[in-house]
Design a protein around this motif. Structure first.
Motif, PDB file in Angstrom:
ATOM      1  N   THR A 183      21.703  24.847  47.040  1.00 50.89           N
ATOM      2  CA  THR A 183      22.582  23.672  47.014  1.00 50.89           C
ATOM      3  C   THR A 183      22.075  22.566  47.930  1.00 50.89           C
ATOM      4  O   THR A 183      22.475  21.411  47.773  1.00 50.89           O
ATOM      5  N   SER A 184      21.208  22.917  48.857  1.00 51.58           N
ATOM      6  CA  SER A 184      20.628  21.908  49.761  1.00 51.58           C
ATOM      7  C   SER A 184      19.414  21.219  49.150  1.00 51.58           C
ATOM      8  O   SER A 184      18.831  20.319  49.762  1.00 51.58           O
ATOM      9  N   GLY A 185      19.024  21.654  47.962  1.00 52.49           N
ATOM     10  CA  GLY A 185      17.905  21.024  47.272  1.00 52.49           C
ATOM     11  C   GLY A 185      16.550  21.597  47.602  1.00 52.49           C
ATOM     12  O   GLY A 185      15.517  21.037  47.207  1.00 52.49           O
ATOM     13  N   TYR A 186      16.518  22.736  48.307  1.00 45.96           N
ATOM     14  CA  TYR A 186      15.237  23.315  48.697  1.00 45.96           C
ATOM     15  C   TYR A 186      14.658  24.255  47.641  1.00 45.96           C
ATOM     16  O   TYR A 186      13.479  24.599  47.699  1.00 45.96           O
ATOM     17  N   LEU A 187      15.486  24.690  46.717  1.00 47.83           N
ATOM     18  CA  LEU A 187      15.028  25.633  45.698  1.00 47.83           C
ATOM     19  C   LEU A 187      15.440  25.138  44.321  1.00 47.83           C
ATOM     20  O   LEU A 187      16.631  24.976  44.044  1.00 47.83           O
ATOM     21  N   ASN A 188      14.480  24.891  43.468  1.00 48.96           N
ATOM     22  CA  ASN A 188      14.750  24.547  42.073  1.00 48.96           C
ATOM     23  C   ASN A 188      13.486  24.825  41.258  1.00 48.96           C
ATOM     24  O   ASN A 188      12.421  25.057  41.823  1.00 48.96           O
ATOM     25  N   LEU A 189      13.626  24.792  39.947  1.00 48.37           N
ATOM     26  CA  LEU A 189      12.504  25.078  39.058  1.00 48.37           C
ATOM     27  C   LEU A 189      12.285  23.902  38.117  1.00 48.37           C
ATOM     28  O   LEU A 189      13.261  23.268  37.659  1.00 48.37           O
ATOM     29  N   PRO A 190      11.016  23.577  37.801  1.00 52.81           N
ATOM     30  CA  PRO A 190      10.735  22.421  36.939  1.00 52.81           C
ATOM     31  C   PRO A 190      11.122  22.687  35.489  1.00 52.81           C
ATOM     32  O   PRO A 190      10.857  23.760  34.952  1.00 52.81           O
ATOM     33  N   ALA A 191      11.737  21.670  34.836  1.00 58.58           N
ATOM     34  CA  ALA A 191      12.184  21.813  33.449  1.00 58.58           C
ATOM     35  C   ALA A 191      11.254  21.125  32.460  1.00 58.58           C
ATOM     36  O   ALA A 191      11.372  21.342  31.254  1.00 58.58           O
ATOM     37  N   GLU A 192      10.337  20.311  32.959  1.00 60.56           N
ATOM     38  CA  GLU A 192       9.389  19.605  32.078  1.00 60.56           C
ATOM     39  C   GLU A 192       8.062  19.427  32.789  1.00 60.56           C
ATOM     40  O   GLU A 192       8.044  19.022  33.964  1.00 60.56           O
ATOM     41  N   PRO A 193       6.938  19.703  32.125  1.00 65.44           N
ATOM     42  CA  PRO A 193       5.630  19.521  32.768  1.00 65.44           C
ATOM     43  C   PRO A 193       5.322  18.059  33.050  1.00 65.44           C
ATOM     44  O   PRO A 193       4.474  17.756  33.895  1.00 65.44           O
ATOM     45  N   TRP A 194       5.950  17.132  32.325  1.00 70.41           N
ATOM     46  CA  TRP A 194       5.613  15.716  32.426  1.00 70.41           C
ATOM     47  C   TRP A 194       6.615  14.910  33.245  1.00 70.41           C
ATOM     48  O   TRP A 194       6.543  13.686  33.283  1.00 70.41           O
ATOM     49  N   SER A 195       7.585  15.571  33.887  1.00 74.82           N
ATOM     50  CA  SER A 195       8.553  14.835  34.708  1.00 74.82           C
ATOM     51  C   SER A 195       8.979  15.711  35.870  1.00 74.82           C
ATOM     52  O   SER A 195       8.573  16.867  35.986  1.00 74.82           O
ATOM     53  N   ASP A 196       9.824  15.160  36.734  1.00 74.80           N
ATOM     54  CA  ASP A 196      10.327  15.926  37.876  1.00 74.80           C
ATOM     55  C   ASP A 196      11.721  16.487  37.623  1.00 74.80           C
ATOM     56  O   ASP A 196      12.406  16.916  38.555  1.00 74.80           O
ATOM     57  N   ARG A 197      12.159  16.491  36.362  1.00 78.64           N
ATOM     58  CA  ARG A 197      13.464  17.049  36.044  1.00 78.64           C
ATOM     59  C   ARG A 197      13.462  18.555  36.313  1.00 78.64           C
ATOM     60  O   ARG A 197      12.515  19.252  36.001  1.00 78.64           O
TER      61      ARG A 197
END
Length: 404
Positions: A183-197
């Motif tokens: 929830t602090s934004g330190y852990l997430n996974l990329p959803a698109e190779p061409w963007s930071d979503r």
């Protein structure tokens, strides 16, 4: 929320609420479906996703927890890995089948660009990159984001159980700390190779609700007591959140809109905000109490009993129903595009969808029963005759003994 993994009424409650969640998920994914105005998500901060994930955690404690307890950590790990493998390929198949249908729909009804509706256009514009991203879970379009989240959480399960072998408190602390980092934004996974979503459902945050269900079913957490004060508090939370969740509230009252904006982090879905968690716990508690001790209010005959039995059957085949429902929702959306949208067509589409999901549940259950392995009628008859023949000497000996 019972801690006993062998208590039958608990199974009744789990399957029933999971079945309800499957119906709600289908309704929520039919494009431009007016029935979505009446699903729980319109009246509170949490929605059917929490139901699906929470119940999946409870079910996993039964299905996989037993493997860890009976056969040790490595066999439990292997059992979990096999399920992750199944869910992975289910996700790939769901994407490919749905996208193929969208292409068919584009030809049937050229007035709507269905591949644009779900925004899978990048899959055709840069197929090599998107296909590699699909297989590596680095390309996760929004409509196809629940199963990837679920399989990552499943992959965490052996490690959480390893922590629990040290101490259940350590496992619970690890779950909470991981959620805080997410929830602090330190852990997430990329959803698109061409963007930071990033993934729409952050598994490192959503694991909190999964392992809450897992912890209740495993006995790491005790179920809350049933008393009027807790019931009143839970109902108050549900009632107070309605104007803040329903669009009639925040669209027509500036102060409600501003209040939502002020606490938006707590309502945020991607990283599973704390207010969603509080709302879901209140909803789960009220539902648990409403079902009665041991799920007694879900038992019975007549129309209510049949409804409960059917809903439970749907809940028992949740993965198959989820996959069917996601594909079926797009089919029903195309049907609505062709026949128009009004009260009658919405009812026709939603009720037809329910019937198809129910038929799928019973069909999958039949296949899982492997009827081809059961003895044929002739074999069963012969077996009974043989048993009677074998029993006759015993009976005769009894008669002789009585005569003596």
């Amino acid at each position: 929320m019972s801690t006993s993994s062998h208590h039958r009424p608990r199974d009744l409650r789990l399957d029933f609420f999971r079945g309800l969640g499957m119906f709600i998920i289908f309704v929520a994914h039919v494009p431009e479906n007016s029935w979505t105005l009446w699903i729980p998500a319109r009246f509170g901060f949490s929605d059917a996703t929490e139901i699906f994930v929470f119940c999946s955690g409870m079910a996993s404690a039964i299905a996989f927890g037993a493997a860890f307890r009976r056969h040790g950590w490595w066999i439990g790990f292997a059992r979990t890995a096999f399920r992750v493998w199944q869910v992975y390929w289910a996700h790939i198949a769901l994407f490919m089948v749905t996208v193929a249908l969208l292409l068919v729909f584009d030809r049937i009804n050229p007035s709507v660009e269905y591949t644009e509706r779900l925004y899978v256009i990048p899959f055709f514009e840069d197929t090599a990159s998107a296909f590699l991203g699909l297989m590596t879970l680095t390309y996760v379009p929004n409509y196809f984001d629940i199963l990837p989240m679920y399989l990552v959480i499943l992959a965490m399960m052996p490690f959480v159980i390893a922590l629990a072998r040290i101490s259940e408190a350590v496992a619970l602390a690890g779950i909470g700390i991981l959620w805080l980092f997410a929830t602090s934004g330190y852990l997430n996974l990329p959803a698109e190779p061409w963007s930071d979503r990033e993934w729409f459902f952050n598994p490192f945050a959503w694991q909190l609700v999964f392992f809450t269900g897992f912890a209740f079913m495993s006995g790491w957490l005790k179920p809350p007591p049933v008393n009027r004060w807790l019931i009143g508090l839970a109902i108050a939370i549900l009632v107070v959140t309605v104007p803040f969740a329903h669009r009639w509230g925040w669209q027509n009252a500036e102060w409600i809109f501003e209040a939502r904006d002020l606490v938006w982090g707590g309502l945020e879905k991607t990283d599973f905000g704390v207010l969603r968690y509080v709302h879901f716990l209140a909803l789960a508690y009220v539902a648990w109490v409403a079902a009665g001790e041991g799920g007694r209010r879900l038992a019975g005959g007549g129309a209510w009993g049949r409804f409960v039995a059917i809903t439970r059957k749907v809940g028992q085949q949740s993965l198959a129903i989820f996959l069917t429902g996601m594909v079926l929702a797009q089919v029903m959306g195309m049907v609505l595009d062709l026949i128009g949208r009004n009260m009658l067509t919405w009812a026709l589409v939603n009720l037809s969808g329910f019937l198809i999901l129910i038929a799928t549940a019973y069909g999958v259950a039949w296949f899982k029963s492997q009827p081809w392995r059961k003895p044929s009628a002739a074999e069963a008859s012969g077996s009974r005759s043989g048993a009677q023949g074998r029993a006759e000497p015993v009976s005769r000996r009894s008669e002789l003994a009585a005569g003596e």
